[in-house]
Motif scaffolding. Structure first.
Motif, short mmCIF file in Angstrom:
data_model
loop_
_atom_site.label_atom_id
_atom_site.label_comp_id
_atom_site.label_asym_id
_atom_site.label_seq_id
_atom_site.Cartn_x
_atom_site.Cartn_y
_atom_site.Cartn_z
N HIS A 16 -23.76 -26.93 50.23
CA HIS A 16 -24.86 -25.98 50.38
C HIS A 16 -24.43 -24.63 49.83
O HIS A 16 -23.42 -24.06 50.26
CB HIS A 16 -25.25 -25.81 51.85
N ASP A 138 -35.65 -20.54 53.14
CA ASP A 138 -34.48 -20.83 53.98
C ASP A 138 -34.43 -22.31 54.33
O ASP A 138 -35.45 -22.95 54.56
CB ASP A 138 -34.56 -20.02 55.28
N ILE A 139 -33.22 -22.84 54.39
CA ILE A 139 -32.97 -24.21 54.84
C ILE A 139 -32.34 -24.11 56.22
O ILE A 139 -31.21 -23.62 56.36
CB ILE A 139 -32.06 -24.97 53.88
N SER A 140 -33.07 -24.54 57.24
CA SER A 140 -32.58 -24.35 58.61
C SER A 140 -31.57 -25.42 59.01
O SER A 140 -30.68 -25.16 59.83
CB SER A 140 -33.75 -24.33 59.60
N SER A 141 -31.70 -26.62 58.45
CA SER A 141 -30.75 -27.69 58.78
C SER A 141 -30.87 -28.80 57.75
O SER A 141 -31.86 -28.86 57.01
CB SER A 141 -31.00 -28.25 60.19
N TRP A 142 -29.87 -29.66 57.73
CA TRP A 142 -29.92 -30.81 56.84
C TRP A 142 -29.09 -31.94 57.45
O TRP A 142 -28.26 -31.73 58.34
CB TRP A 142 -29.40 -30.46 55.45
N SER A 143 -29.34 -33.15 56.96
CA SER A 143 -28.60 -34.31 57.45
C SER A 143 -28.56 -35.38 56.36
O SER A 143 -29.32 -35.32 55.38
CB SER A 143 -29.25 -34.88 58.71
N ALA A 180 -33.76 -32.46 54.70
CA ALA A 180 -33.62 -31.02 54.93
C ALA A 180 -34.87 -30.47 55.62
O ALA A 180 -35.99 -30.89 55.32
CB ALA A 180 -33.39 -30.29 53.61
N ASP A 181 -34.65 -29.54 56.54
CA ASP A 181 -35.74 -28.79 57.18
C ASP A 181 -35.82 -27.43 56.52
O ASP A 181 -34.85 -26.65 56.55
CB ASP A 181 -35.48 -28.64 58.67
N ASN A 183 -37.90 -23.78 55.95
CA ASN A 183 -38.83 -22.83 56.56
C ASN A 183 -39.75 -22.25 55.50
O ASN A 183 -39.32 -21.46 54.66
CB ASN A 183 -38.06 -21.70 57.26
N GLN A 190 -40.26 -30.74 56.39
CA GLN A 190 -39.16 -31.70 56.38
C GLN A 190 -39.20 -32.49 55.07
O GLN A 190 -40.22 -33.10 54.73
CB GLN A 190 -39.24 -32.64 57.56
#
Length: 232
Positions: A16, A138-143, A180-181, A183, A190
Motif C-alpha cells: 500500500h 482514502d482506503i480504510s482497510s483491505w484484505s 478494499a473498503d 471511503n 467495497q
C-alpha cells in the motif's frame, strides 16, 4: 530457474502506497445529508466512475498511463501488473502508474515470475506479478481472499504441467482476490479485484475425460477479470 529477488513481495503480500499529493488526500468523505431538504442537482454527489483493465503486464506503459489519465476514473482495478520482471523493463509497473496519476494504491502479489530459459524475451520473469486497486479516495482497510479451488497448479515443475502457459512460463504462487473498503463521497465502497482462469477447470475435467474415456481435447484458454463493487 532463478527465484524471486530480495526485497520484492511474496505471493499473498499486499503493498500500500498513497501517491496522492497531501493537499489532495481525502478529497471527499461521506457527509450525512439533511433529509428534510430534497436533493438538488448542485447538491447531489457526483457519480463514482469505476474502471477495470487487464494491462497485460504493462508492455505499453506510456499509453496505459495516457489512457487512464484521459478516462479519469475514481476507482481503478488493474490485472496483470508486473514488478521487477525483465519483460516489462524490470520496473514497478503499478507503482509508476499510481505515481503518474497521483492515486492511492494497493497491489496484491500473486506470483513469483521465475527467470527461466523456458521463457522467451517477451515473457521473461525475474520479478513478481499480481493485481492492483487504485483510487482518488482514502482506503480504510483491505484484505486478501484465498480461493477454495485452483484449476491450475502453478507450483508444479514445468514437466508436470498440463496447462501450456504454465509449462512455458514457470512461476510460484496462486490466484488471490484483493478486497478494499474505499471511503467515497457517497459512502463506503467495497471493491473486489481478481484474475481468474474461467475455462481452466472445464479444461481440466475434459482432459481427465480424455484420459479415461473418449479422447476429447480442448485447446482454448480464457482469462476473466473480476471487478465487483458495492456500497455498504
Amino acid at each position: 530457474m532463478q527465484s524471486i529477488a530480495a526485497g520484492l513481495p511474496k505471493p499473498g503480500d499486499v503493498i500500500h502506497v498513497d501517491y496522492r499529493p497531501k493537499a489532495a488526500a481525502s478529497p471527499a468523505s461521506h457527509v450525512d445529508q439533511d433529509d428534510s431538504q430534497p436533493p438538488t442537482a448542485a447538491s447531489a454527489p457526483k457519480p463514482i466512475k469505476l474502471l477495470q483493465w487487464n494491462i497485460e503486464r504493462g508492455y505499453q506503459l506510456k499509453r496505459i498511463i495516457q489512457q487512464l489519465r484521459e478516462i479519469d476514473a475514481d476507482v481503478i482495478s488493474l490485472q496483470e501488473v508486473d514488478i521487477g520482471c525483465e519483460r516489462s523493463g524490470s520496473q514497478d509497473i503499478g507503482g509508476l502508474i499510481a505515481a503518474a496519476l497521483g492515486l492511492n494504491y494497493l497491489f496484491i502479489c500473486e506470483f513469483e515470475e521465475l527467470r527461466s530459459e523456458l521463457r522467451d524475451e517477451r515473457s521473461q520473469g525475474g520479478g513478481v506479478h499480481g493485481n492492483a486497486i487504485l483510487t482518488k479516495f482514502d482506503i480504510s482497510s483491505w484484505s486478501v481472499i484465498e480461493h477454495s479451488h485452483h484449476p491450475i497448479q502453478w507450483d508444479l515443475d514445468p514437466d508436470d504441467q498440463w496447462h501450456p502457459l504454465a509449462a512455458k512460463e514457470p512461476r510460484r504462487g496462486r490466484r488471490l482476490t484483493l478486497a478494499a473498503d474505499i471511503n467515497t463521497p457517497q459512502g463506503l465502497l467495497q471493491v473486489y479485484c481478481c484474475h481468474l482462469e474461467v475455462r481452466a477447470h472445464a479444461h481440466a475435467l475434459l482432459r481427465e475425460q480424455e484420459e479415461e474415456e473418449m479422447g476429447l481435447s480442448v485447446s482454448s484458454q480464457y482469462h476473466a477479470m473480476l471487478f465487483q463493487a458495492q456500497f455498504l
